[in-house]
Design a protein around this motif. Structure first.
Motif: not given
Length: 367
Positions: A234-249
């Protein structure tokens, strides 16, 4: 089921009019799903059942005695396909791990004698015996998604230049996934600059497609290597996308009703508590928002791999993966999945695609 429906029309079958009916529409639907693995044909059939049988006990007895139920039970035991037992899974999984795709091709796991297919698929008892089946298949005592759904080897994969399906070198496979991504975007109903949440995103290729259109995207994955790799991309492509560690819900937005779209691409079938998750998602979506499922094992016709409303896919490959990985490799019959979403207040739609399994899109819109 035709003979069972004909009993509703029989003039010789006396109606018990002296006692007000206690059988409800929900009980009729639940019993259909439990005994027949499908929903009733229509509301007129439901009303006729209530008028004829009056009580849940009488209706359950009639379903249990129906030819459709008996045929279904026989099909679960005698698939007409070669079968293997729980005790044989170790050897079959070893062959799979060694790359042998021919010796056990077409084989189906034989349902254990203790498995009661007559249980209501919405009941704790049904879930309990399905978890018992997971333990028998995997050889593991207790399911923990943070352990049993992990894929630590992805830390060594390329997340920027040749991620996911590109890394296979298979142009046809990559094309099928790209068609699926396009179909998902087309059916998303996402407004301009909308907000998207994807669960089980893996390499996040579908979410990146949304982010490149200007959407604000959160992705959630249980695997830290996926989370770190997607954030790097996401940083490389400069997108407004953030990944989070977590479970469904999980709710990365931190506020209710934040998302226009919730997406599952080849991930929903790892969700153990689908009914609870569907209810949770109502609180995550904006009014009129939708959930999209694509690339999921959803059965639209009777098939021995998914013989029950929901449960583990019984083909030898998925059973082998469960033994080797511990993953939940669930499948759903379409009628039951629609039942879950309908009960939670969603309108269901199916959009076929002749080009690829992954491009079959289910959209559930909150109404």
């Amino acid at each position: 089921m035709r003979s069972f429906i004909n009993r509703l029309k029989s003039p010789t079958q006396p109606l018990v009019q002296q006692v007000p009916p206690t059988l409800t529409r929900e009980e009729v639907v639940d019993s259909y799903l439990g005994y027949l693995g499908r929903a009733p044909e229509n509301d007129a059939v439901v009303a006729a059942h209530i008028d004829l049988y009056r009580t849940p006990e009488r209706f359950a007895a009639a379903l249990a005695d129906s030819s459709e139920h008996r045929d279904r039970m026989a099909a679960l035991v005698h698939h007409g396909r070669p079968t293997f037992t729980i005790e044989e899974i170790g050897g079959i999984a070893a062959a799979f791990a060694a790359g042998d795709r021919t010796t056990h091709a077409g084989k189906i796991l034989r349902i254990p004698d203790w498995f009661d297919c007559r249980l209501n698929p919405d009941s704790p008892a049904y879930a309990g015996q399905m978890m018992r089946l997971w333990s028998a298949i995997t050889g593991r005592a207790q399911y923990d998604p943070t352990v049993d759904e992990d894929t630590p080897e992805v830390v060594h994969h390329d997340f920027i230049y040749r991620p996911a399906f590109y890394s296979t070198g298979d142009a046809a496979l990559a094309g099928a996934h790209l068609m699926a991504i396009g179909h998902i975007l087309v059916r998303s109903n996402l407004p301009k600059n909308g907000r998207v949440l994807e669960y089980g995103a893996g390499f996040g290729q579908t979410s990146f497609a949304f982010a490149r259109t200007g959407a604000k995207v959160d992705v959630v994955d249980i695997n830290k290597a996926f989370v770190d790799g997607v954030n790097k991309a996401s940083a490389f492509f400069r997108t407004d996308l953030t990944s989070h560690l977590g479970l469904f819900g999980a709710n990365p937005a931190g506020e209710p009703n934040a998302y226009d779209l919730i997406l599952f691409y080849e991930s929903f079938h790892h969700c153990w508590n689908a009914a609870d998750l569907i209810e949770q998602m109502k609180g995550l979506l904006k009014p009129g928002g939708c959930v999209i499922l694509a690339g999921e094992p959803i059965s639209r016709v009777n098939m021995p791999e998914i013989p029950f409303p929901w449960g583990f896919r019984l083909d030898w490959e998925n059973i082998s993966i469960m033994r080797l990985r511990g993953w939940m490799e669930l499948g759903f019959q379409e009628a039951y999945l629609f039942h879950l979403f309908d009960r939670a207040g969603f309108r269901a739609e199916f959009f076929p695609d002749p080009n690829a399994h992954w491009a079959q899109v289910y959209r559930f819109t909150l109404v």
